[in-house]
Every structure is written in structure tokens, then in C-alpha cells.
Design a protein around this motif. Structure first.
Motif, PDB file in Angstrom:
ATOM      1  N   MET A 257       5.632   0.953  -0.569  1.00 26.61           N
ATOM      2  CA  MET A 257       6.119   0.183   0.573  1.00 26.61           C
ATOM      3  C   MET A 257       5.005  -0.649   1.187  1.00 26.61           C
ATOM      4  O   MET A 257       5.196  -1.812   1.560  1.00 26.61           O
ATOM      5  N   LEU A 258       3.806  -0.044   1.268  1.00 27.84           N
ATOM      6  CA  LEU A 258       2.671  -0.718   1.893  1.00 27.84           C
ATOM      7  C   LEU A 258       1.837  -1.525   0.900  1.00 27.84           C
ATOM      8  O   LEU A 258       0.950  -2.274   1.307  1.00 27.84           O
ATOM      9  N   GLU A 259       2.130  -1.321  -0.416  1.00 28.69           N
ATOM     10  CA  GLU A 259       1.275  -1.885  -1.457  1.00 28.69           C
ATOM     11  C   GLU A 259      -0.166  -1.435  -1.231  1.00 28.69           C
ATOM     12  O   GLU A 259      -1.120  -2.223  -1.315  1.00 28.69           O
ATOM     13  N   ALA A 260      -0.311  -0.154  -0.923  1.00 32.78           N
ATOM     14  CA  ALA A 260      -1.618   0.409  -0.587  1.00 32.78           C
ATOM     15  C   ALA A 260      -2.198   1.159  -1.782  1.00 32.78           C
ATOM     16  O   ALA A 260      -1.497   1.942  -2.431  1.00 32.78           O
ATOM     17  N   PRO A 261      -3.453   0.947  -2.103  1.00 32.25           N
ATOM     18  CA  PRO A 261      -4.084   1.736  -3.164  1.00 32.25           C
ATOM     19  C   PRO A 261      -4.133   3.212  -2.774  1.00 32.25           C
ATOM     20  O   PRO A 261      -4.229   3.550  -1.588  1.00 32.25           O
ATOM     21  N   VAL A 262      -4.081   4.069  -3.784  1.00 34.26           N
ATOM     22  CA  VAL A 262      -4.082   5.516  -3.567  1.00 34.26           C
ATOM     23  C   VAL A 262      -5.296   6.121  -4.253  1.00 34.26           C
ATOM     24  O   VAL A 262      -5.488   5.960  -5.469  1.00 34.26           O
ATOM     25  N   VAL A 263      -6.120   6.787  -3.489  1.00 33.92           N
ATOM     26  CA  VAL A 263      -7.290   7.484  -4.019  1.00 33.92           C
ATOM     27  C   VAL A 263      -7.041   8.973  -3.890  1.00 33.92           C
ATOM     28  O   VAL A 263      -6.625   9.453  -2.831  1.00 33.92           O
TER      29      VAL A 263
ATOM     30  N   LEU B 264      -4.501   4.901   1.092  1.00 29.52           N
ATOM     31  CA  LEU B 264      -4.032   6.289   1.146  1.00 29.52           C
ATOM     32  C   LEU B 264      -5.013   7.167   0.384  1.00 29.52           C
ATOM     33  O   LEU B 264      -5.332   6.889  -0.776  1.00 29.52           O
ATOM     34  N   PHE B 265      -5.477   8.202   1.035  1.00 29.00           N
ATOM     35  CA  PHE B 265      -6.398   9.173   0.422  1.00 29.00           C
ATOM     36  C   PHE B 265      -5.652  10.492   0.349  1.00 29.00           C
ATOM     37  O   PHE B 265      -5.293  11.065   1.368  1.00 29.00           O
ATOM     38  N   VAL B 266      -5.394  10.974  -0.868  1.00 27.03           N
ATOM     39  CA  VAL B 266      -4.472  12.088  -1.078  1.00 27.03           C
ATOM     40  C   VAL B 266      -5.209  13.344  -1.521  1.00 27.03           C
ATOM     41  O   VAL B 266      -6.027  13.303  -2.450  1.00 27.03           O
TER      42      VAL B 266
ATOM     43  N   ALA C  97      -9.292   4.702  11.280  1.00 26.65           N
ATOM     44  CA  ALA C  97      -8.240   5.251  12.131  1.00 26.65           C
ATOM     45  C   ALA C  97      -6.919   4.551  11.916  1.00 26.65           C
ATOM     46  O   ALA C  97      -5.874   5.143  12.062  1.00 26.65           O
ATOM     47  N   SER C  98      -6.952   3.243  11.565  1.00 27.96           N
ATOM     48  CA  SER C  98      -5.706   2.493  11.516  1.00 27.96           C
ATOM     49  C   SER C  98      -5.205   2.208  10.119  1.00 27.96           C
ATOM     50  O   SER C  98      -4.059   1.844   9.941  1.00 27.96           O
ATOM     51  N   THR C  99      -6.065   2.413   9.113  1.00 26.41           N
ATOM     52  CA  THR C  99      -5.631   1.992   7.787  1.00 26.41           C
ATOM     53  C   THR C  99      -5.754   3.057   6.718  1.00 26.41           C
ATOM     54  O   THR C  99      -5.333   2.828   5.598  1.00 26.41           O
ATOM     55  N   ALA C 100      -6.340   4.184   7.008  1.00 30.41           N
ATOM     56  CA  ALA C 100      -6.501   5.206   5.980  1.00 30.41           C
ATOM     57  C   ALA C 100      -5.648   6.411   6.334  1.00 30.41           C
ATOM     58  O   ALA C 100      -5.854   7.041   7.364  1.00 30.41           O
ATOM     59  N   GLY C 101      -4.696   6.727   5.482  1.00 30.99           N
ATOM     60  CA  GLY C 101      -3.876   7.914   5.724  1.00 30.99           C
ATOM     61  C   GLY C 101      -4.381   9.059   4.877  1.00 30.99           C
ATOM     62  O   GLY C 101      -4.314   9.027   3.664  1.00 30.99           O
ATOM     63  N   ALA C 102      -4.921  10.095   5.491  1.00 30.54           N
ATOM     64  CA  ALA C 102      -5.426  11.259   4.758  1.00 30.54           C
ATOM     65  C   ALA C 102      -4.292  12.261   4.610  1.00 30.54           C
ATOM     66  O   ALA C 102      -3.927  12.937   5.560  1.00 30.54           O
ATOM     67  N   LEU C 103      -3.709  12.314   3.439  1.00 33.86           N
ATOM     68  CA  LEU C 103      -2.501  13.106   3.219  1.00 33.86           C
ATOM     69  C   LEU C 103      -2.838  14.412   2.506  1.00 33.86           C
ATOM     70  O   LEU C 103      -3.278  14.397   1.360  1.00 33.86           O
TER      71      LEU C 103
END
Length: 278
Positions: free
Chosen positions: A229-235, A210-212, A268-274
Motif C-alpha cells: 500500500m505504501l510502496e515501502a521497502p521492507v528490511v 518497514l523494519f520487520v 519516528a514518522s517513516t519507520a515502522g518497527a514491526l
């Protein structure tokens, strides 16, 4: 219609648009505006900041902390120029700030007589530092101009706007009809199909990231819930700092984020730009 000065019309329209606090410094070019502040009594809290730079930065901080429009009022020329760093900061960080500037007498604008606080093309300067800027040339224009300023503040990407009013217009008393406050533009509705697609892609990812950015500042709880929920690192980009606490085990520095970005399955499939600019 009611008989009022340009300054009184401006204050009344600010109040109708929900402004209850203004950071301001008095001066000869906005004396009539301060008379209107005084007449508004307890309906409007005026905070004297002792310096124009302080007024603008306090309005910026107020906007960032409260989510409301941060409003400040200063004299023209060097007074206004003292606020340009704060205006630029508000522009860069998407803060809803309203700048109100005085101006020399309307019949002398642009004539280069060297009047007190006169500068060349003040309105042009404001337009380079804000999303939208306009001059109120007569008290009867006040309602329309203020409503447009707030429409600009609420429509699309939030950024500062500005209004200037010459000192003679501030003091001019005439019959003024003030319009009703306009409804804010509707919020853009996300495409539910795109949301479902993004959720499916993130759910299938092996190494989601996740890129915030600053646009997610009001969604910190939701961002954190997705990350956990995803155990995803947040940058976090500069504007996204604090949305997820740096103390949280999923929060990563920008340096670490650069490597994580490379390791992610696919952008496209793994980075959510929020909340980030495209």
C-alpha cells in the motif's frame, strides 16, 4: 481425587494443556514417565529421537512451524545438557518450548554422591536457559506446576520453560487432585490512538520504511499489505526473515536497509518497527 503416580499426573496435565506430541528419550531416571506415556496410548504421540539434542531441536522446530508448545523429555545431567543449545536457540528466537527433565532421587539432590547423571544445581542451570523453571517435589504439586509452566509460556514474550521431576517422585503413587486447566492470559490490546497516529505518520511519509522482526511472524499477510500500500521497502531482522519473501520486489537486504534507514524522512514518522524489541 484419583490414585496415580507423579509421571501419570504429569502426562495427564500435559494432555489437558493441549500437548499431543512429545519428543523424548527413555532412561532409568524417567522410566516411570515412559510407563505413563505408554498408558496414555494414542492420546499422546511419543517420538523417540535417538539423541537428546535431536529431541530438543525437534521440539523447537515443532514450536516454530506450528505455533504450538513444543515439548520434549530427557534424562537429567548430561542428557539435559545435550539439549542446552536448542534451549538457548528457543530463548533467542522466542519459541514456546517446554523442557521436561528427570532428576536423581529427591533425597540425594545436592549431596554430591556422584550418582548416575548427577550434576550440581541442575535447576539453577535450567533457570539460566529458560524464562521460568521449577521442580515437582511431590505428585500433588504436578497440576499447579504444569499450569504455571503453561501460563509462563503464554504470558508476555514467549520463551522456553522447564520442569524437572525426581525419579522417585515420578514413580510415587498417591492420591492426587489435578486442577482444571487455567485460561491463558488475555492478549495485550494495542492502543487504537497510537495505531491511528502511526498510520497517519506513515501515510504522510515520503520515504517510508518497514523494519520487520520475529514478533510479526504470524502477521506476514498484513505486513505485506501495508508495504504494498505504501510502496515501502521492507528490511528484515534475523528473526523476521521470510515474513516478506526475499523474492518480493520490496524486500531489501540488511546492508541496503542500513542506507534506506538513513534516507528515510525521519525515524519516528517513516519507520515502522514491526515485531521488534524496543
Amino acid at each position: 481425587m484419583a490414585r496415580m503416580t507423579g509421571g501419570s499426573a504429569l502426562v495427564e496435565m500435559l494432555r489437558r494443556n493441549g500437548v499431543d506430541t512429545i519428543f523424548a528419550l527413555p532412561g532409568v531416571q524417567n522410566d516411570a514417565l515412559f510407563v505413563a506415556f505408554y498408558d496414555a496410548a494414542e492420546a499422546l504421540r511419543v517420538i523417540h529421537t535417538r539423541h537428546e539434542q535431536g529431541a530438543a531441536y525437534m521440539a523447537f522446530g515443532y514450536a516454530r512451524a506450528s505455533g504450538k508448545v513444543g515439548t520434549y523429555a530427557v534424562v537429567p545431567g548430561p542428557g539435559l545438557l545435550n539439549t542446552t543449545a536448542a534451549l538457548s536457540t528457543a530463548y533467542a528466537t522466542n519459541a514456546p518450548v517446554l523442557c521436561i527433565s528427570g532428576q536423581i532421587p529427591s533425597d540425594l539432590i545436592g549431596r554430591g554422591f556422584g550418582l548416575l547423571h548427577e550434576i550440581s544445581d541442575q535447576l539453577g542451570i535450567l533457570r539460566t536457559l529458560t524464562k521460568w523453571a521449577a521442580r515437582i517435589d511431590h505428585p500433588t504439586q504436578t497440576g499447579k506446576r504444569v499450569n504455571e509452566a503453561f501460563r509462563q509460556l503464554c504470558d508476555g514474550r514467549p520463551r522456553p520453560v522447564a520442569l524437572e521431576m525426581p525419579l522417585d517422585v515420578m514413580a510415587l503413587e498417591t492420591e492426587v487432585g489435578l486442577p482444571a486447566v487455567e485460561e491463558p492470559p488475555p492478549n495485550t490490546t494495542p492502543d487504537p490512538e497510537q495505531i491511528d497516529r502511526a498510520a497517519a505518520l506513515l501515510a504522510e511519509a515520503k520515504k517510508p520504511l518497514l523494519f520487520v522482526g520475529g514478533g510479526a511472524v504470524t502477521a506476514n499477510a498484513e505486513v505485506l499489505a501495508i508495504a504494498e500500500m505504501l510502496e515501502a521497502p521492507v528490511v528484515s531482522y534475523t528473526g523476521g526473515k521470510g515474513i516478506v519473501s526475499d523474492r518480493h520486489y520490496l524486500a531489501q537486504s540488511a546492508v541496503a536497509g542500513h542506507e534506506l534507514w538513513r534516507e528515510a524522512d525521519a525515524l519516528a514518522s517513516t519507520a515502522g518497527a514491526l515485531g521488534c524489541r524496543p
